[in-house]
Enzyme design. Sequence first.
Site, PDB file in Angstrom:
ATOM      1  N   GLU A 114      34.583  15.364  51.435  1.00 33.39           N
ATOM      2  CA  GLU A 114      35.519  15.636  50.344  1.00 33.39           C
ATOM      3  C   GLU A 114      36.201  16.976  50.537  1.00 33.39           C
ATOM      4  OE1 GLU A 114      32.226  14.719  48.085  1.00 33.39           O
ATOM      5  OE2 GLU A 114      31.775  16.738  47.412  1.00 33.39           O
ATOM      6  N   LYS A 116      37.062  20.650  50.007  1.00 39.88           N
ATOM      7  CA  LYS A 116      36.265  21.718  49.408  1.00 39.88           C
ATOM      8  C   LYS A 116      37.187  22.544  48.535  1.00 39.88           C
ATOM      9  CE  LYS A 116      32.923  25.318  50.440  1.00 39.88           C
ATOM     10  NZ  LYS A 116      33.565  26.380  49.652  1.00 39.88           N
ATOM     11  N   ASP A 118      38.512  25.490  46.271  1.00 37.25           N
ATOM     12  CA  ASP A 118      38.265  26.925  46.239  1.00 37.25           C
ATOM     13  C   ASP A 118      38.332  27.388  44.788  1.00 37.25           C
ATOM     14  OD1 ASP A 118      37.757  29.418  47.097  1.00 37.25           O
ATOM     15  OD2 ASP A 118      39.743  29.803  47.931  1.00 37.25           O
ATOM     16  N   TYR A 229      31.596  16.833  41.921  1.00 43.99           N
ATOM     17  CA  TYR A 229      31.221  16.389  43.260  1.00 43.99           C
ATOM     18  C   TYR A 229      29.737  16.077  43.434  1.00 43.99           C
ATOM     19  CZ  TYR A 229      29.899  21.297  43.675  1.00 43.99           C
ATOM     20  OH  TYR A 229      29.341  22.522  43.463  1.00 43.99           O
ATOM     21  N   LYS A 317      34.988  24.721  57.290  1.00 39.29           N
ATOM     22  CA  LYS A 317      36.001  25.547  56.643  1.00 39.29           C
ATOM     23  C   LYS A 317      37.339  25.496  57.375  1.00 39.29           C
ATOM     24  CE  LYS A 317      34.946  28.300  53.705  1.00 39.29           C
ATOM     25  NZ  LYS A 317      34.006  29.390  53.524  1.00 39.29           N
ATOM     26  N   CYS A 411      62.724  59.402  43.620  1.00 38.12           N
ATOM     27  CA  CYS A 411      62.958  58.021  44.040  1.00 38.12           C
ATOM     28  C   CYS A 411      63.461  57.986  45.484  1.00 38.12           C
ATOM     29  CB  CYS A 411      63.977  57.370  43.109  1.00 38.12           C
ATOM     30  SG  CYS A 411      64.503  55.745  43.670  1.00 38.12           S
ATOM     31  N   CYS A 414      67.376  56.696  45.290  1.00 38.19           N
ATOM     32  CA  CYS A 414      68.478  57.450  44.678  1.00 38.19           C
ATOM     33  C   CYS A 414      68.158  58.923  44.483  1.00 38.19           C
ATOM     34  CB  CYS A 414      68.861  56.822  43.347  1.00 38.19           C
ATOM     35  SG  CYS A 414      67.634  57.116  42.051  1.00 38.19           S
ATOM     36  N   CYS A 429      61.210  55.192  38.562  1.00 37.35           N
ATOM     37  CA  CYS A 429      62.421  55.969  38.806  1.00 37.35           C
ATOM     38  C   CYS A 429      63.196  55.967  37.491  1.00 37.35           C
ATOM     39  CB  CYS A 429      63.228  55.293  39.920  1.00 37.35           C
ATOM     40  SG  CYS A 429      64.975  55.711  39.931  1.00 37.35           S
ATOM     41  N   CYS A 434      70.128  53.545  39.513  1.00 35.66           N
ATOM     42  CA  CYS A 434      69.594  53.585  40.879  1.00 35.66           C
ATOM     43  C   CYS A 434      69.982  52.276  41.577  1.00 35.66           C
ATOM     44  CB  CYS A 434      68.079  53.726  40.806  1.00 35.66           C
ATOM     45  SG  CYS A 434      67.247  53.443  42.377  1.00 35.66           S
TER      46      CYS A 434
HETATM   47  O1  D41 Z   1      34.460  21.356  46.367  1.00 36.81           O
HETATM   48  C1  D41 Z   1      33.517  22.128  46.469  1.00 36.81           C
HETATM   49  N1  D41 Z   1      33.708  23.423  46.343  1.00 36.81           N
HETATM   50  C2  D41 Z   1      32.136  21.618  46.732  1.00 36.81           C
HETATM   51  C3  D41 Z   1      31.071  22.494  46.636  1.00 36.81           C
HETATM   52  C4  D41 Z   1      31.883  20.277  47.087  1.00 36.81           C
HETATM   53  N2  D41 Z   1      32.897  19.381  47.176  1.00 36.81           N
HETATM   54  N3  D41 Z   1      30.638  19.867  47.336  1.00 36.81           N
HETATM   55  C5  D41 Z   1      29.577  20.721  47.238  1.00 36.81           C
HETATM   56  N4  D41 Z   1      28.345  20.260  47.499  1.00 36.81           N
HETATM   57  C6  D41 Z   1      27.284  21.074  47.428  1.00 36.81           C
HETATM   58  C7  D41 Z   1      25.921  20.541  47.721  1.00 36.81           C
HETATM   59  C8  D41 Z   1      25.945  19.687  48.943  1.00 36.81           C
HETATM   60  C9  D41 Z   1      24.943  21.671  47.951  1.00 36.81           C
HETATM   61  C10 D41 Z   1      25.478  19.728  46.555  1.00 36.81           C
HETATM   62  C11 D41 Z   1      29.764  22.082  46.883  1.00 36.81           C
HETATM   63  C12 D41 Z   1      28.608  22.896  46.796  1.00 36.81           C
HETATM   64  N5  D41 Z   1      27.395  22.359  47.077  1.00 36.81           N
HETATM   65  C13 D41 Z   1      28.626  24.297  46.414  1.00 36.81           C
HETATM   66  N6  D41 Z   1      29.519  24.913  45.694  1.00 36.81           N
HETATM   67  C14 D41 Z   1      29.158  26.194  45.565  1.00 36.81           C
HETATM   68  C15 D41 Z   1      28.011  26.403  46.206  1.00 36.81           C
HETATM   69  C16 D41 Z   1      27.657  25.217  46.754  1.00 36.81           C
END
Ligand code: D41
Length: 670
Positions: A114, A116, A118, A229, A317, A411, A414, A429, A434
């Site tokens: 899936e 990830k 942020d 998730y 990542k 400034c 000017c 300024c 200016c």
């Molecule tokens: O989307 C995410 N940030 C995400 C975080 C995700 N899709 N799956 C996650 N799955 C886990 C486990 C496998 C440990 C259940 C996670 C995170 N952990 C997670 N988010 C922050 C620390 C860990």
Amino acid sequence: MSEDIRKRAAELREALHRHNYLYYVLDEPEISDAEYDRLMQELIALETAHPELIEPDSPTQRVGALPLEKFETVAHTIPMLSLENAFGKEEVLAFDQRVRRFLNRDWPLVYTAEPKMDGVAVELVYENGRLVEASTRGDGYTGELITLNIRTIKMVPLVLLDTVSVTIPSRLEVRGEVFIPVEAFKQLNKERLDKDEPAFANPRNAAAGSLRQLDSRITATRPLDIFCYGVGMVTDVEFASHWEILQSLKALGFRVNPHIKARATIEEILVYYKDLLDRRHEFPYEMDGVVIKVDDLALQRKLGEKSRSPRWALAYKFPATQETTRVVKIDVQVGRTGALTPVAHLEPVSVGGVTVSRATLHNEDEIKKKDIRMGDTVLIQRAGDVIPEVIKVITTKRTGVEQPFRMPATCPVCGAKVVRLEQEAVSRCVNANCPAQVKERIKHFASKGAFDIDGMGDKLVGQMVDKGLVKSYADLFFLDKATTAGLERMGEKSAQNLMDAMAKSKQISLARFVYALGIRHVGEHIAHVLARTFESLKALMAATAEELVAVDEIGPQVSQSVRAFFENPENQRNIERMVEAGVTLETEEGATKETLAGKTFVLTGALDSMMRSQAKARIEALGGKVSSSVSRKTAYVVAGKDPGSKLDKAKEIGIKILDEKEFIEMTRTK
Ligand code: D41
């Protein structure tokens, strides 16, 4: 109270929960916003008349009334583990090898992967189908109780959906990531800057800051969203696979990312990763990688965990958006209001595929706090298309020749005096004439939310001001074609286009006009409020400070600033000259032309660049309507990815079909 009233209230609650789900979770509303509002108003009226009807999970009870003193901490029933990171394909293949060796398998394993997100990891706890508790991940073992804040997120169900497919567990712990979509983040920052509040560095900080509010009324104003998730403790139900968990969460009413790759080999996951990486900027939210999970829960149990992360999961990542480089020099930029913003000039470096050579340093205090000096090696970060930022100085790289920054006393553009007021973080300024300020004011005046003059770019504005052709925005309307054509990189054709664009822009709504003036503390939103309240420029210009502060959302600061602007004779003169030049104000509020009035749209399939609710908003902003079924009255069918039977029907009866690009073009607002 009669039984009928009690019954009606229950009916309304149920209907509102369902429509909330259809709108916010599925993004497939069945009723209009107006109808939803009517149901909500009816329930509020019933609950006001009979307060004993109010239940904590009524859809009317998302926002708490009182701020907390502090957050309580709670222990997670099952620790929220962290994820092991991988940064290359080799590490992912090694992970697959390791898992298979551990399980003694020489045939391929099934994974689910899936995006990830942020954002901020949270846990939601439901008892007998009701949200009773929500907490942050914290250190994984204990987190902070943020139930009131989580309740304000419309994408979070207060009550679980009761369907035949899933039993409602007596206790269910759901894990997910709270985030802020990129566009909403930019808008939020814009509003904050208009109010002279510090901007958030990135969407994740904005989401974290919003969840950390002690007053849930503030959280309620933040555009938070969530994808779920996973689960913690669950009673009464047994799941066989991660994919099944995700499907069940969906069925219970949770938002689950639609771009999850189900049950695939590790090679397929690598292709999926590459695809997401290439397309990551097309998504309305920020992702920082892909989370790969062994799908079979029995295998997950066998694999267990090591130290603090499960052996069955891996975060692959995306390439870092942080990099180190050197600060060559620090200079200052002069903004529209004269604010001096220090900017770091960097040795160019590629950050996540984009070359970065500058970073904003915000203000003097920020530089002091981080102790950034010219010559320093620094860690920089680029998030989405937000301006790059200096995270910190790598002090071990210091050689002793680095030079601290000092805000100039005059400034740089000017030469006028620079002052910093006691209660402000910025130096300014003081010369309103200016050239740097004039240029910025004109750029703002011509920008999208204001006069929206096509072709009025930075370089052109720079030349016009430097050559003394324009000293204020009113001068723009007195430019002649011949002079304009004589400017660098211009010519007959582009001069004519510019003249046409300016002529077109002269018809403008009051709100845009007020925003264009560049009055301090008056951003797009406040300009709207002022236009809606005073209805004409004359009335707004005549409004007293008392009349202004009496308006909802207008405080003493805005009021003072608006008064000072309109009392200034030079500003009055500029406004008169614009009127002389033919600028006419459409008095009606929301004066976007209703180019789609009377047209009905049907949406089918998923659009890449926006959610269905956003598409709907675009149509309605132009006076059009959205319907859920195709008929001869349908003007257009917008077909996204995986369209349904509606597309077939449209083809059958000969309705015009728009693809995403055509749709965006048609609903572009000026
Ligand atoms: O989307 C995410 N940030 C995400 C975080 C995700 N899709 N799956 C996650 N799955 C886990 C486990 C496998 C440990 C259940 C996670 C995170 N952990 C997670 N988010 C922050 C620390 C860990």
